[in-house]
Motif scaffolding. Structure first.
Motif, PDB file in Angstrom:
ATOM      1  N   TYR A  18      55.642  78.736  24.214  1.00  0.00           N
ATOM      2  CA  TYR A  18      55.693  78.505  25.637  1.00  0.00           C
ATOM      3  C   TYR A  18      55.650  76.984  25.946  1.00  0.00           C
ATOM      4  O   TYR A  18      56.114  76.555  26.967  1.00  0.00           O
ATOM      5  N   HIS A  21      59.114  75.687  25.831  1.00  0.00           N
ATOM      6  CA  HIS A  21      59.684  76.325  26.969  1.00  0.00           C
ATOM      7  C   HIS A  21      59.386  75.172  28.371  1.00  0.00           C
ATOM      8  O   HIS A  21      60.362  74.841  28.919  1.00  0.00           O
ATOM      9  N   SER A  26      62.551  75.148  31.157  1.00  0.00           N
ATOM     10  CA  SER A  26      62.041  75.230  32.693  1.00  0.00           C
ATOM     11  C   SER A  26      62.090  73.887  33.192  1.00  0.00           C
ATOM     12  O   SER A  26      61.944  73.007  32.884  1.00  0.00           O
ATOM     13  N   ARG A  78      54.725  82.987  35.856  1.00  0.00           N
ATOM     14  CA  ARG A  78      55.305  84.412  36.353  1.00  0.00           C
ATOM     15  C   ARG A  78      56.401  84.068  37.303  1.00  0.00           C
ATOM     16  O   ARG A  78      57.335  84.737  37.522  1.00  0.00           O
ATOM     17  N   ARG A  79      56.305  83.101  38.212  1.00  0.00           N
ATOM     18  CA  ARG A  79      56.960  82.935  39.149  1.00  0.00           C
ATOM     19  C   ARG A  79      58.184  81.918  38.874  1.00  0.00           C
ATOM     20  O   ARG A  79      59.184  81.788  39.275  1.00  0.00           O
ATOM     21  N   HIS A  81      58.984  80.824  35.159  1.00  0.00           N
ATOM     22  CA  HIS A  81      59.487  80.786  33.914  1.00  0.00           C
ATOM     23  C   HIS A  81      60.228  82.108  33.270  1.00  0.00           C
ATOM     24  O   HIS A  81      59.964  82.286  32.153  1.00  0.00           O
ATOM     25  N   GLN A  82      60.811  82.812  34.124  1.00  0.00           N
ATOM     26  CA  GLN A  82      61.606  84.029  33.542  1.00  0.00           C
ATOM     27  C   GLN A  82      60.656  84.891  32.727  1.00  0.00           C
ATOM     28  O   GLN A  82      59.525  85.371  33.402  1.00  0.00           O
ATOM     29  N   ARG A  83      61.268  84.936  31.671  1.00  0.00           N
ATOM     30  CA  ARG A  83      60.124  85.896  30.825  1.00  0.00           C
ATOM     31  C   ARG A  83      59.107  85.218  29.680  1.00  0.00           C
ATOM     32  O   ARG A  83      58.380  85.682  28.934  1.00  0.00           O
ATOM     33  N   ALA A  84      59.309  83.774  29.953  1.00  0.00           N
ATOM     34  CA  ALA A  84      58.489  83.035  28.860  1.00  0.00           C
ATOM     35  C   ALA A  84      56.871  83.325  29.119  1.00  0.00           C
ATOM     36  O   ALA A  84      56.291  83.373  28.043  1.00  0.00           O
ATOM     37  N   TRP A  85      56.432  83.357  30.381  1.00  0.00           N
ATOM     38  CA  TRP A  85      55.187  83.687  30.560  1.00  0.00           C
ATOM     39  C   TRP A  85      54.603  84.798  29.742  1.00  0.00           C
ATOM     40  O   TRP A  85      53.425  84.952  29.502  1.00  0.00           O
ATOM     41  N   LEU A  86      55.563  85.970  29.354  1.00  0.00           N
ATOM     42  CA  LEU A  86      54.958  87.036  28.766  1.00  0.00           C
ATOM     43  C   LEU A  86      54.410  86.810  27.478  1.00  0.00           C
ATOM     44  O   LEU A  86      53.459  87.463  26.990  1.00  0.00           O
TER      45      LEU A  86
END
Length: 110
Positions: A18, A21, A26, A78-79, A81-86
């Motif tokens: 993260y 990223h 990002s 969530r708004r 970083h595409q899927r990185a926040w997962l």
């Protein structure tokens, strides 16, 4: 006890991803990066405060702050970083568990 030795390396890999990223992929803001660094600082401070200094209440406060900072990253990520926040979801779940355990220790053993 052995679970901690398995979980933490995985969580640190996820946190490292993260962080990477935030800096390389990002369009993160300076605030997000600062919150990430601050959260990691609290993360590294928790173990010595809890285990060496045996300051359970302070450790509980630190985990609470870590939860709030991670929630901020989750909401912003969530708004943005595409899927990185997962990758932060397992971490926040672990923090909630650690908060519960630390709170239990504070209330019933200190």
């Amino acid at each position: 006890g052995y679970v901690f030795g398995i979980v933490w390396p995985i969580l640190y890999l996820l946190l490292a991803y993260y962080g990477w990223h935030l800096w390389h992929v990002s369009k993160s803001t300076a605030v997000e990066r600062s919150v990430y660094i601050l959260q990691m600082g609290f993360n590294f401070a928790w173990s010595p405060i809890f285990f060496r200094a045996q300051q359970v209440l302070l450790a509980l406060v630190i985990i609470g702050v870590m939860i709030l900072l991670t929630l901020y990253l989750l909401i912003k990520g969530r708004r943005l970083h595409q899927r990185a926040w997962l990758v932060l979801i397992p971490y926040i779940l672990w923090l909630l568990f650690a908060f519960y355990l630390t709170g239990y220790i504070f209330l019933f053993t200190v």
